[in-house]
Scaffold this motif. Structure first.
Motif, mmCIF file in Angstrom:
data_model
loop_
_atom_site.group_PDB
_atom_site.id
_atom_site.type_symbol
_atom_site.label_atom_id
_atom_site.label_comp_id
_atom_site.label_asym_id
_atom_site.label_seq_id
_atom_site.Cartn_x
_atom_site.Cartn_y
_atom_site.Cartn_z
ATOM 1 N N THR A 158 -8.225 4.878 8.945
ATOM 2 C CA THR A 158 -6.877 4.301 9.028
ATOM 3 C C THR A 158 -6.730 3.501 10.309
ATOM 4 O O THR A 158 -7.107 3.962 11.389
ATOM 5 C CB THR A 158 -5.806 5.406 8.994
ATOM 6 N N ALA A 159 -6.188 2.299 10.173
ATOM 7 C CA ALA A 159 -5.930 1.440 11.331
ATOM 8 C C ALA A 159 -4.441 1.463 11.650
ATOM 9 O O ALA A 159 -3.599 1.414 10.740
ATOM 10 C CB ALA A 159 -6.379 0.013 11.042
ATOM 11 N N ASP A 160 -4.117 1.571 12.920
ATOM 12 C CA ASP A 160 -2.727 1.517 13.389
ATOM 13 C C ASP A 160 -2.682 0.471 14.496
ATOM 14 O O ASP A 160 -3.108 0.727 15.622
ATOM 15 C CB ASP A 160 -2.286 2.882 13.897
ATOM 16 N N VAL A 197 -3.991 -9.400 7.024
ATOM 17 C CA VAL A 197 -3.163 -8.375 6.394
ATOM 18 C C VAL A 197 -2.670 -8.909 5.046
ATOM 19 O O VAL A 197 -2.115 -10.005 4.973
ATOM 20 C CB VAL A 197 -1.956 -8.017 7.285
ATOM 21 N N TYR A 198 -2.906 -8.128 3.994
ATOM 22 C CA TYR A 198 -2.439 -8.527 2.661
ATOM 23 C C TYR A 198 -1.084 -7.884 2.405
ATOM 24 O O TYR A 198 -0.970 -6.670 2.221
ATOM 25 C CB TYR A 198 -3.434 -8.087 1.589
ATOM 26 N N ALA A 199 -0.036 -8.715 2.426
ATOM 27 C CA ALA A 199 1.332 -8.222 2.246
ATOM 28 C C ALA A 199 2.132 -9.288 1.495
ATOM 29 O O ALA A 199 2.742 -10.161 2.110
ATOM 30 C CB ALA A 199 1.985 -7.913 3.585
ATOM 31 N N PRO A 200 2.101 -9.265 0.152
ATOM 32 C CA PRO A 200 2.792 -10.285 -0.639
ATOM 33 C C PRO A 200 4.261 -10.454 -0.236
ATOM 34 O O PRO A 200 4.978 -9.478 -0.026
ATOM 35 C CB PRO A 200 2.665 -9.744 -2.070
ATOM 36 N N ILE A 212 4.843 -6.860 15.165
ATOM 37 C CA ILE A 212 4.982 -5.761 14.221
ATOM 38 C C ILE A 212 3.864 -4.740 14.430
ATOM 39 O O ILE A 212 2.823 -5.040 15.020
ATOM 40 C CB ILE A 212 4.958 -6.240 12.754
ATOM 41 N N GLU A 213 4.115 -3.544 13.938
ATOM 42 C CA GLU A 213 3.102 -2.501 13.906
ATOM 43 C C GLU A 213 2.724 -2.263 12.450
ATOM 44 O O GLU A 213 3.597 -2.063 11.601
ATOM 45 C CB GLU A 213 3.613 -1.213 14.533
ATOM 46 N N VAL A 214 1.426 -2.319 12.179
ATOM 47 C CA VAL A 214 0.929 -2.147 10.819
ATOM 48 C C VAL A 214 0.000 -0.940 10.770
ATOM 49 O O VAL A 214 -0.932 -0.831 11.573
ATOM 50 C CB VAL A 214 0.174 -3.398 10.330
ATOM 51 N N THR A 215 0.253 -0.055 9.823
ATOM 52 C CA THR A 215 -0.635 1.080 9.568
ATOM 53 C C THR A 215 -1.158 0.952 8.144
ATOM 54 O O THR A 215 -0.381 0.725 7.210
ATOM 55 C CB THR A 215 0.114 2.417 9.719
ATOM 56 N N GLY A 216 -2.482 1.049 7.988
ATOM 57 C CA GLY A 216 -3.050 0.902 6.663
ATOM 58 C C GLY A 216 -4.559 1.043 6.682
ATOM 59 O O GLY A 216 -5.146 1.538 7.651
ATOM 60 N N THR A 236 2.513 1.025 6.029
ATOM 61 C CA THR A 236 3.814 0.782 6.665
ATOM 62 C C THR A 236 3.724 -0.466 7.527
ATOM 63 O O THR A 236 2.676 -0.765 8.099
ATOM 64 C CB THR A 236 4.251 1.965 7.549
ATOM 65 N N MET A 237 4.821 -1.193 7.621
ATOM 66 C CA MET A 237 4.941 -2.343 8.527
ATOM 67 C C MET A 237 6.311 -2.258 9.188
ATOM 68 O O MET A 237 7.331 -2.198 8.504
ATOM 69 C CB MET A 237 4.795 -3.669 7.785
ATOM 70 N N THR A 238 6.318 -2.272 10.521
ATOM 71 C CA THR A 238 7.567 -2.104 11.265
ATOM 72 C C THR A 238 7.667 -3.137 12.368
ATOM 73 O O THR A 238 6.700 -3.337 13.123
ATOM 74 C CB THR A 238 7.642 -0.698 11.892
#
Length: 249
Positions: A158-160, A197-200, A212-216, A236-238
């Motif tokens: 997992t990447a954060d 980052v794949y985020a449609p 932003i902070e991305v966890t995935g 999650t994306m914050t």
């Protein structure tokens, strides 16, 4: 009158530049321009410059006349120099310091960047625990992605990550780059690196240059328009505030 103005104007410019440098150091914004290891040195040098500027007021050499053509040419050159240096000094004071942006990242080829290519080794990370993986930055994961695109290597990892958004050129509706700049000496030599980052339809929630902070996890790229083998698929994306030290070193 003119030689006196030249001397006083030079001292004023020195004081403005010195005060701006010290202010940036005290407010911890000097790291937006130079590597943190140079901050103390720069502030000390600014202090020395301040002392020398004050001493220059006390020690004033006698003015020399010279020929009229020579004095005229000196005034023209001196006037241009004062205007240029004055503009630089005012820029330091009036324009607030900012970080490098996605526009700079695009100009410096974020996709092809090899910054941090040896920051992590796939053999050493193969069986890394969660605590170690949690410490990895954008640079660390980008270096691993350059070494291997085998999906099995990234399974259960997992990447954060925290970074700013740079739009993808291939599939901007579905993919963006989570980006950071790495600095060796100063912002002039800053080089961008990032992970896709794949985020449609990410634009509906976030903006380019937003932090932003991305966890995935890293998975096979589902986009038909991008030839990247792997992308970070978010859990999650914050949105977050820009870090106090936005660059990586």
């Amino acid at each position: 009158m003119w030689p006196s103005l030249q001397r006083w104007w030079g001292v004023i410019l020195i004081l403005v530049a010195v005060c701006a440098t010290v202010w940036l150091g005290v407010t911890q914004q000097l790291v937006l321009y130079i590597h943190p290891r140079y901050v103390v040195f720069t502030v000390v040098m600014a202090g020395i410059a301040l002392v020398l500027g004050v001493l220059s007021i006390a020690v004033r050499p006698a003015d020399t006349e010279g020929s009229a053509p020579r004095r005229g040419w000196s005034r023209v050159v001196g006037g241009l120099a004062l205007l240029l240096s004055g503009a630089v000094a005012l820029t330091l004071v009036l324009i607030p310091p900012t970080t490098l942006s996605s526009a700079t990242a695009s100009q410096r080829d974020i996709v092809g960047s090899t910054v941090g290519s040896d920051s992590q080794n796939v053999d050493e990370v193969e069986n890394a625990d969660d605590e170690l993986l949690a410490s990895f930055t954008v640079v660390d994961w980008a270096s691993l992605l350059r070494q291997t695109s085998d999906p099995s290597f990234y399974a259960n990892k997992t990447a954060d990550l925290v970074g700013f958004i740079t739009a993808s050129e291939d599939d901007p509706s579905n993919i963006f780059y989570l980006s950071r700049f790495t600095v060796t000496c100063c912002a002039v030599d800053a080089q961008p690196t990032g992970v896709a980052v794949y985020a449609p339809e990410w634009q509906n929630e976030f903006e380019v240059d937003g932090w932003i902070e991305v966890t995935g996890s890293f998975e096979t790229n589902p986009s038909s328009r991008s030839d990247l083998p792997l992308v970070l698929v978010p859990e999650t994306m914050t949105a977050v505030e820009r870090p106090s030290e936005p660059y990586l070193y």
